[in-house]
Scaffold this motif. Structure first.
Motif, short mmCIF file in Angstrom:
data_model
loop_
_atom_site.label_atom_id
_atom_site.label_comp_id
_atom_site.label_asym_id
_atom_site.label_seq_id
_atom_site.Cartn_x
_atom_site.Cartn_y
_atom_site.Cartn_z
N THR A 146 16.67 -43.00 -12.24
CA THR A 146 17.48 -42.77 -11.04
C THR A 146 17.18 -43.76 -9.92
O THR A 146 18.02 -43.98 -9.04
N LEU A 196 27.84 -34.67 -18.12
CA LEU A 196 29.18 -35.03 -18.58
C LEU A 196 29.16 -36.23 -19.52
O LEU A 196 30.13 -36.47 -20.25
N SER A 197 28.06 -36.96 -19.49
CA SER A 197 27.94 -38.10 -20.39
C SER A 197 27.68 -37.67 -21.84
O SER A 197 27.76 -38.48 -22.76
N ARG A 256 25.21 -31.91 -13.11
CA ARG A 256 26.44 -31.70 -13.87
C ARG A 256 27.07 -33.03 -14.27
O ARG A 256 27.57 -33.19 -15.38
N GLN A 257 27.03 -33.99 -13.31
CA GLN A 257 27.62 -35.29 -13.59
C GLN A 257 26.89 -35.99 -14.73
O GLN A 257 27.50 -36.64 -15.58
N GLU A 258 25.56 -35.85 -14.75
CA GLU A 258 24.77 -36.47 -15.82
C GLU A 258 25.09 -35.86 -17.17
O GLU A 258 25.15 -36.56 -18.19
N SER A 291 22.66 -27.51 -21.01
CA SER A 291 22.81 -26.79 -19.75
C SER A 291 22.22 -25.39 -19.83
O SER A 291 21.55 -24.93 -18.90
#
Length: 285
Positions: free
Chosen positions: A79, A6-7, A2-4, A17
């Protein structure tokens, strides 16, 4: 993940998603469809590590090992994580390069893996040994504290199953039976077919219920055909009372009439004799 995402711009993030959700949902039951969704996500957001990883697993599930390895390598570069190391090694096996998988099993990255990852790497290394025809070495590779432990962990059933299968391949049937039984104990969800393997070792033969249904259907169709044939035969031989005022004899078809060939020959001869007795004027001699 989810954090990725958000970019990315909001609309794009939602679209990516949705595709990743479909990959996760379909990868076990329909890998080809999962792969198709992963390609869409990859086209939309190839710079997102989670997308590259999902694309790698979708390609792996469809046995596109070269493509899967490329995606896993990309995700690892993004990563810096070694989490994908075992599946990358298994891709090398899929590409027919078990020696590379064994080399990866000896790399420092393995020491950075968690316990589950290290067990997975051991399974891959044992598989590579078997690929190379080194069956005894594969058995030794699987012998570990994790295998000997009575504690049931997420990897326990798979590790025991691989060990039992290797023993059976080596002809050590009694030991294989013991470890298949231990696999059944650890496999609470019934994900493995260890119980079926045990039954095979004990000489139990399973019959597919669908096959039985097909046999019953064939038997029913045969019975119906026989009944219909019997009814037709009964109709043809039906009894008619000639004293009955409404009696009408059945008309016989040409196929039902018995023809005596000798009668026809005699009739032809008699006709020829009659023709010989007729003079030129048409009067009988």
């Amino acid at each position: 993940m989810r954090q990725e995402l958000l970019s990315l711009p909001k609309g794009l993030a939602e679209e990516v998603s949705r595709n990743l959700v479909m990959v996760a949902r379909l990868i076990d039951e329909d890998p080809e469809k999962a792969y198709a969704y992963s390609r869409i996500a990859l086209r939309l957001a190839s710079r997102v590590a989670a997308v590259r990883e999902a694309a790698g697993f979708a390609a792996y599930a469809t046995q596109k090992y070269s493509e899967a390895l490329a995606e896993f390598r990309a995700a690892k570069r993004m990563t810096g994580s070694v989490e994908l190391w075992p599946v990358m090694a298994d891709c090398e096996r899929g590409l027919g390069r078990p020696e590379r998988a064994l080399a990866m099993a000896g790399e420092p990255e393995v020491q950075k893996l968690d316990k589950a990852g290290q067990v997975e790497m051991r399974l891959v290394a044992a598989g590579a040994r078997r690929d190379m025809g080194q069956l005894d070495a594969a058995i030794v590779t699987l012998q570990s504290p994790e295998l000997a432990s009575n504690a049931v962990q997420p990897w326990t059933a798979r590790l025991r199953y691989a060990y039992a299968d290797a023993l059976l391949a080596a002809g050590r049937e009694d030991e294989a039976r013991e470890w298949f039984a231990k696999t059944v104990e650890a496999d609470k969800d019934g994900a493995m077919d260890a119980s079926d393997r045990l039954a095979e070792l004990d000489g139990v033969e399973f019959v597919d219920a669908l096959d039985l249904a097909d046999e019953d259907e064939d038997a029913d169709e045969q019975d119906a055909a026989e009944v219909a044939a019997a009814e037709r035969a009964s109709d043809q031989a039906e009894y008619y009372d000639e004293d009955d005022d409404e009696y009408e004899p059945l008309e016989q078809s040409e196929a039902d009439v018995d023809v005596d060939v000798t009668d026809e020959v005699v009739a032809d001869v008699e006709d020829d004799d009659v023709d010989d007795d007729v003079d030129e004027t048409g009067d009988k001699a």
